[in-house]
Design an enzyme around this catalytic site. Structure first.
Site, PDB file in Angstrom:
ATOM      1  N   TYR A 157       0.848  -1.208   0.000  1.00 13.76           N
ATOM      2  CA  TYR A 157       0.000   0.000   0.000  1.00 13.76           C
ATOM      3  C   TYR A 157       0.878   1.251   0.000  1.00 13.76           C
ATOM      4  O   TYR A 157       0.925   1.969  -0.960  1.00 13.76           O
ATOM      5  CB  TYR A 157      -0.938  -0.022   1.202  1.00 13.76           C
ATOM      6  CG  TYR A 157      -1.978   1.079   1.159  1.00 13.76           C
ATOM      7  CD1 TYR A 157      -3.114   0.947   0.375  1.00 13.76           C
ATOM      8  CD2 TYR A 157      -1.813   2.249   1.885  1.00 13.76           C
ATOM      9  CE1 TYR A 157      -4.067   1.956   0.311  1.00 13.76           C
ATOM     10  CE2 TYR A 157      -2.757   3.270   1.833  1.00 13.76           C
ATOM     11  CZ  TYR A 157      -3.877   3.112   1.047  1.00 13.76           C
ATOM     12  OH  TYR A 157      -4.814   4.119   0.987  1.00 13.76           O
TER      13      TYR A 157
ATOM     14  N   SER B  91      -6.548   1.011  -4.493  1.00 10.01           N
ATOM     15  CA  SER B  91      -6.637   2.421  -4.149  1.00 10.01           C
ATOM     16  C   SER B  91      -5.244   3.047  -4.265  1.00 10.01           C
ATOM     17  O   SER B  91      -4.647   3.004  -5.337  1.00 10.01           O
ATOM     18  CB  SER B  91      -7.231   2.579  -2.743  1.00 10.01           C
ATOM     19  OG  SER B  91      -7.627   3.904  -2.506  1.00 10.01           O
TER      20      SER B  91
ATOM     21  N   ASP C  20     -17.844   3.913  -7.692  1.00 10.31           N
ATOM     22  CA  ASP C  20     -16.743   4.356  -6.838  1.00 10.31           C
ATOM     23  C   ASP C  20     -16.759   5.883  -6.811  1.00 10.31           C
ATOM     24  O   ASP C  20     -16.365   6.537  -7.773  1.00 10.31           O
ATOM     25  CB  ASP C  20     -15.414   3.834  -7.381  1.00 10.31           C
ATOM     26  CG  ASP C  20     -14.246   4.096  -6.441  1.00 10.31           C
ATOM     27  OD1 ASP C  20     -14.391   4.935  -5.537  1.00 10.31           O
ATOM     28  OD2 ASP C  20     -13.191   3.459  -6.616  1.00 10.31           O
TER      29      ASP C  20
ATOM     30  N   HIS D 174     -16.135   2.106  -3.660  1.00  6.13           N
ATOM     31  CA  HIS D 174     -14.677   1.974  -3.610  1.00  6.13           C
ATOM     32  C   HIS D 174     -14.242   0.702  -2.891  1.00  6.13           C
ATOM     33  O   HIS D 174     -13.240   0.081  -3.262  1.00  6.13           O
ATOM     34  CB  HIS D 174     -14.090   3.201  -2.910  1.00  6.13           C
ATOM     35  CG  HIS D 174     -12.607   3.260  -2.931  1.00  6.13           C
ATOM     36  ND1 HIS D 174     -11.878   3.419  -4.091  1.00  6.13           N
ATOM     37  CD2 HIS D 174     -11.686   3.173  -1.932  1.00  6.13           C
ATOM     38  CE1 HIS D 174     -10.587   3.438  -3.808  1.00  6.13           C
ATOM     39  NE2 HIS D 174     -10.437   3.288  -2.505  1.00  6.13           N
TER      40      HIS D 174
END
Length: 689
Positions: free
Chosen positions: A453, A533, A616, A651
């Site tokens: 991430y 994301s 989203d 999302h």
């Protein structure tokens, strides 16, 4: 592959004197009939392709066994009532229950399984009043961020027909002690306001039960700055009201007032620091990274709130970073992270340490859940091989007992979890977790899935992930790299991966991949990467910077056009994390790594599965569409580039188990096919039981 035809337009912008091509800008207009037809064709191609993978049905069956489970969350106590969410083996969505007393009869309060015929309406935040008589909750159409607030009477189960509040996208209700109403964050739904400007219109309001929401008083006005977040909080005794204005994830300002006063006053302005405030018995307990990148705690007297009068009660720990503070049972509960594993410590209100909470193993635990004046508290523990455990504990004595657990058809003893440390490009020591079945041969041939991430101060903890079990059972390795940009080692770790230092995150990820190859876990053609994301940006950058290092890419709900990201969705709120191409110095950084702009027309890229969602409203799906179009149009690129679109989903995806099964089956079918993974064909995925 026979992709749908995608035209490339001759669109070139001059950004600070630099020509920037944007051949697929037409795909930004989601409502255009041409774009809708293109999306349907892309999704149909992807689903046909993945449905034909021989192992997919076996994967779906195994995910059905792992995802349809009975579980229970830690309870929230209000008065003598307990509220919690259960999942059921025969239901698609979790159900909110309540009890009168901990041993009382269980009663359904909110069951979102019946809210819509197609299951697209979800339960968002839910907050009981302090006496447990009412619950304010959010309904989220298409599991998106947009929400409508409602109020339900706990005794009768009746929903108020008056207390219905549109504009609850950022709302978390804060009840007054008497239960007469609540404060909440309100975001206008006016279509005339450009979507990227909406966050700057957030106000704090007060809603009195039974009154039309149109009459709700504005307690704090909007900031007018769409790169900020505005949030409110109310002390449990109802005496103190706070407003927190955050500029990204690195600094915030805190304002406060006594509820009977007219105006807010500044408590502290965060210049490169963040502050969280808990008020109890006329003391403000402030946790902050100001002057202490790993965190510390102050006690503040509201009669002397000036910064010079603050009293430090918990100093910085040089070996662990403070993640959260809560007040439970007349004590401070302090959640720390030490080399990416959790420690929960209990201290007196003066900061003297009483004990460290005994955990059932090395893994990820929550802080204590409970009330300031109640001894009973709860915490949650998981690890890569331990499904969620909920413990009840006494703050006073430290005695703990197992309150709830999840039973799954798996054998935890079949797996090994290692934590390793490797050097990044600049020599920084980076941690990474590796999970695999015991007896793995280190011959450089194991199919490996690397996850990351690296942003927004978010930690990648060693939590349980049922979806990785079929991968492990087929001989795969699952790796989680704790990249800079997260908060694993406090503020400095986050700062090292934001704004002009974002390339550090990508370098950490490349170095993780190189470690896995060097240590003979895998080789590039058998190494897949996965992120969503901000993690989608990560794997998009990895794919375009080092296509030779990876064999497959799963990119979910990503940011990929970093020149125009701030114009869409919630993009302007991320400017403090990424910067903005409207500023020349930021543009140079963003354009240098923007994945969409680094798809070379003559490149050779690994196989790509792009996973998007049609509703989203956080990260606009235009990123996914434009990037896939660019990769598909690379002449001579032989690897597939597929776009999967989850319908009626936001999302975080659709919150139905069946949809999670389908999504996971497609994801892993893609990986099994591209990386030539065996092990589940034939008798089905029965390993690991």
């Amino acid at each position: 592959m026979d992709y749908p035809v995608t035209r490339a337009d001759a669109v070139v912008d001059s950004v600070h004197g630099v020509p920037v091509s944007d051949a697929y800008r037409w795909l930004e207009d989601e409502k255009a009939p041409e774009v809708q037809a293109w999306m349907r064709a892309q999704d149909a191609l992807t689903r046909r392709t993945l449905a034909g993978v021989p192992v997919r049905d076996a994967l779906a069956r195994r995910f059905g066994e792992l995802f349809y489970v009975d579980s229970i969350s830690a309870p929230a106590r209000r008065g003598d009532r307990y509220f919690y969410v259960r999942t059921h083996k025969d239901k698609e969505k979790g159900v909110l229950y309540w009890r009168e007393g901990e041993a009382g009869a269980e009663k359904v309060l909110l069951d979102p399984n019946g809210w819509s015929a197609d299951g697209s309406v979800s339960l968002g935040t839910w907050v009981p009043s302090w006496d447990g008589r009412k619950v304010a909750f959010a309904q989220r159409p298409n599991a998106a961020d947009e929400a409508v607030l409602h109020v339900v009477d706990v005794d009768t189960g009746a929903w108020s027909q008056v207390d219905v509040i549109e504009g609850g996208k950022y709302a978390t209700p804060k009840w007054t002690p008497d239960g007469a109403g609540f404060y909440y964050e309100w975001l206008p739904t006016d279509a005339a306001i450009p979507v990227d400007e909406r966050p700057g219109h957030t106000t704090l309001r007060y809603h009195a039960l039974g009154e039309p929401p149109a009459k709700d008083a504005v307690v704090h006005p909007r900031t007018g700055d769409p790169s900020t977040f505005l949030a409110g909080d109310l002390s449990r005794d109802g005496r103190y009201l706070f407003v927190i204005i955050s500029r990204g994830w690195s600094e915030n300002d805190v304002y406060w007032k006594r509820v009977d006063e007219k105006d807010f006053r500044l408590l502290v302005r965060g210049e490169g620091a963040t502050y969280t405030v808990h008020a109890w018995k006329d003391v403000f307990y402030v946790s902050t990274d100001e002057g202490a990148p790993r965190g510390r705690v102050f006690a503040v007297d509201p009669k002397r709130p000036e910064r010079a009068a603050w009293r430090e009660i918990v100093p910085q720990d040089e070996t662990a970073s403070l993640q959260s503070l809560s007040l439970v049972g007349g004590h401070l509960a302090l959640e720390y992270m030490k080399d990416v594993t959790t420690e929960v410590r209990v201290a007196t209100l003066e900061g003297r340490q009483v004990r460290t909470v005994e955990l059932p193993g090395v893994g990820a635990a929550s802080n204590l859940y409970g009330l300031e004046d109640q001894d009973d508290a709860y915490f949650v523990f998981t690890s890569f091989t331990t499904p969620r455990l909920v413990y009840k504990t006494s703050v006073a004595t430290g005695a703990s007992s197992l309150w709830a657990k999840v039973e799954l058809p798996m054998d935890p003893s079949a797996y090994t979890v290692d934590q390793v440390f490797y050097p990044s490009k600049d020599g920084t020591r980076v941690p990474m977790f590796l999970v695999y079945r015991k007896g793995l041969a280190r011959d450089g041939n194991a199919p490996t899935l690397l996850y990351g991430y690296g942003g927004f101060n978010v930690n990648m903890q060693p939590t349980f992930r049922a979806s990785i079990l079929p991968w492990l059972d087929a001989g795969g390795v699952y790796a989680v790299a704790n990249l800079r940009g997260g908060g694993e080692y406090g503020k400095e770790w986050h700062e090292a991966g934001r704004l002009g230092r974002k390339q550090n995150v990508f370098d950490d990820f490349h170095a993780a991949a190189e470690y896995l190859v060097r240590e003979r876990y895998t080789q590039p053609r058998r190494l897949a990467i996965h992120g969503g994301s901000n993690g989608g940006l990560l794997v998009g950058a990895a794919m375009t910077q080092r296509p030779d290092l990876y064999g497959a890419v799963v990119c979910a709900v990503p940011l990929l056009d970093m020149v125009r990201y701030h114009l869409f969705g919630s993009g302007r709120t991320w400017i403090p994390e990424y910067g903005s191409a409207e500023r020349p110095e930021d543009f140079q950084t963003l354009y240098a790594y923007s994945p969409y702009h680094h798809v070379r027309p003559d490149g050779r890229y690994p196989a790509l599965l792009m996973m998007s969602a049609d509703h989203d409203d956080r990260v606009d799906p235009m990123h996914a569409r434009k990037f896939v179009a660019a990769v598909q149009n690379v002449v001579g690129n032989q690897a597939p580039a597929l776009l999967r679109i989850e319908m009626n989903a936001g999302h975080t995806g659709a919150d139905q188990v069946v949809r999670s099964i389908e999504s996971s089956a497609d994801l892993y079918a893609f990986l099994f096919q591209v990386l030539e993974v065996g092990g589940l064909q034939g008798g089905g995925p029965a390993q690991g039981r």
